[in-house]
Motif scaffolding. Structure first.
Motif, short mmCIF file in Angstrom:
data_model
loop_
_atom_site.label_atom_id
_atom_site.label_comp_id
_atom_site.label_asym_id
_atom_site.label_seq_id
_atom_site.Cartn_x
_atom_site.Cartn_y
_atom_site.Cartn_z
N ALA A 135 0.84 -1.22 0.00
CA ALA A 135 0.00 0.00 0.00
C ALA A 135 0.86 1.25 0.00
O ALA A 135 0.58 2.22 -0.72
CB ALA A 135 -0.92 -0.01 1.22
N ILE A 136 1.93 1.25 0.79
CA ILE A 136 2.80 2.44 0.89
C ILE A 136 3.51 2.70 -0.43
O ILE A 136 3.50 3.83 -0.95
CB ILE A 136 3.83 2.25 2.05
CG1 ILE A 136 3.11 2.25 3.40
CG2 ILE A 136 4.90 3.34 2.00
CD1 ILE A 136 3.99 1.83 4.58
N LYS A 146 1.10 3.84 -3.17
CA LYS A 146 0.68 5.24 -2.97
C LYS A 146 1.79 6.19 -3.43
O LYS A 146 1.53 7.19 -4.10
CB LYS A 146 0.35 5.47 -1.49
CG LYS A 146 0.01 6.91 -1.14
CD LYS A 146 -1.39 7.27 -1.57
CE LYS A 146 -1.72 8.76 -1.51
NZ LYS A 146 -1.44 9.47 -0.32
N MET A 147 3.02 5.88 -3.08
CA MET A 147 4.14 6.75 -3.47
C MET A 147 4.32 6.76 -4.99
O MET A 147 4.65 7.78 -5.57
CB MET A 147 5.43 6.31 -2.76
CG MET A 147 5.42 6.62 -1.28
SD MET A 147 6.97 6.17 -0.47
CE MET A 147 6.65 6.67 1.22
N ARG A 180 8.68 9.81 1.50
CA ARG A 180 8.34 10.17 0.13
C ARG A 180 9.51 10.82 -0.60
O ARG A 180 9.77 10.51 -1.76
CB ARG A 180 7.12 11.10 0.12
CG ARG A 180 5.82 10.33 -0.01
CD ARG A 180 4.65 11.22 0.23
NE ARG A 180 4.49 11.41 1.69
CZ ARG A 180 3.57 12.18 2.24
NH1 ARG A 180 2.75 12.85 1.51
NH2 ARG A 180 3.47 12.27 3.55
#
Lengths: 162, 133
Positions: free
Chosen positions: B19-20, B23-24, B115
């Motif tokens: 998920a991380i 998203k990035m 990020r």
């Protein structure tokens, strides 16, 4: 009643200190959240909801376990900060965050301690809040960290498994 | 940073990291992201894809087929050898990094990363690809 005593015969102060430093670094880099270690006593309350993980610390002269228990409030805050959007549900991804954090803390600790400590590769396992460690148990080393939202308990279990 | 319609395959056995990373990726314009839960799943996804992938981002420590084993399979297969491969790992021992470099990894992303670190790493990869081509 005071803070539980540190009983670190084989598991040295260096390992405990390195684990704590790695935890604070990992959380700050990954989420931007700054954790502060605060005193802990056997009366420190257990959060209503928590998610956790454990990872084996098997080295050349010890076989122990690192446990992270994170309050529900803090885990939502951390995941929101990481994603850059508000997260309010305890989704599978949110509940898996303690596993990832344990993995990262382990990786940083391994890098700092090896080859002297011979820490072997390990994979984290999820824990539910029902296995919240007993703070009166002096065979373990416990450290409590807080942020503006919620708290985290780090326990280092000597030779035991939850 | 990347051409439009770049297809990304994100592989991690933990849904949190999938998920991380996804998203990035979306934040830097990589909107066509497919995920796989381990190296074996990734290999099936790669070989059965009707539209080929353009980039692989894989965790190292996974069950069945590890990230390193997947990297070796990808780089030794003429169909996929050209694909940029980013290894994501919490392990930073020199011997491991050397092993991945020897197997042809294009970038190495250390956990934890935020990020900005992710964007920097992707930027380095893009510059490397442009230089080679």
């Amino acid at each position: 009643m005071g803070a539980p005593k540190i009983n670190a015969d084989a598991f040295t102060e260096e390992v405990i200190r390195t684990l704590k430093e790695s935890l604070v670094d990992v959380i700050q880099i990954q989420s931007g959240v700054i954790l502060e270690e605060v005193p802990i006593t056997t009366r420190t309350p257990k959060p209503a909801r928590a998610f956790g993980s454990r990872i084996r610390l098997q080295g050349s002269h010890y076989d122990d376990e690192l446990v992270l228990m994170i309050s529900g409030e803090l885990i939502l805050h951390l995941f929101s900060q990481i994603l850059g959007e508000e997260v309010t549900d305890y989704s599978e991804e949110v509940q898996g965050l303690p596993l990832e954090l344990a993995n990262m803390v382990f990786g940083q600790t391994k890098e700092k301690l090896n080859p002297r400590h011979g820490l072997k590769m390990a994979r984290p396992v999820a824990l539910s809040s029902e296995v919240w460690p007993e703070l009166k148990e002096t065979l373990f080393h416990h450290a409590r960290f807080v942020s503006q939202k919620g708290s985290l308990l780090m326990s280092i279990h000597r030779g035991g498994r939850l | 940073m990347f051409p439009p319609k770049t297809r990304v395959l994100v592989i991690d056995d933990m849904s949190t990291m999938r998920a991380i990373v996804s998203k990035m990726c979306r934040e830097i314009g990589l909107t066509d992201v497919t995920t796989a839960v381990d190296g074996e799943d990734a290999w099936i996804t790669l070989t059965e894809a009707k539209v080929p992938f353009d980039l692989i981002i894989s965790d190292w420590n996974m069950p069945k087929i590890s990230g390193l084993e997947l990297l070796k399979k990808v780089k030794s297969d003429p169909r996929f050898a050209h694909l940029p491969f980013i290894m994501v790992t919490a392990e930073s021992e020199k011997s491991q990094i050397l092993e991945a470099l020897k197997a042809g990894v294009d970038q190495y992303l250390m956990k934890p990363f935020n990020r900005d670190m992710f964007v920097n790493k992707m930027g380095t990869l893009v510059r490397k690809i442009k230089k080679v081509s």
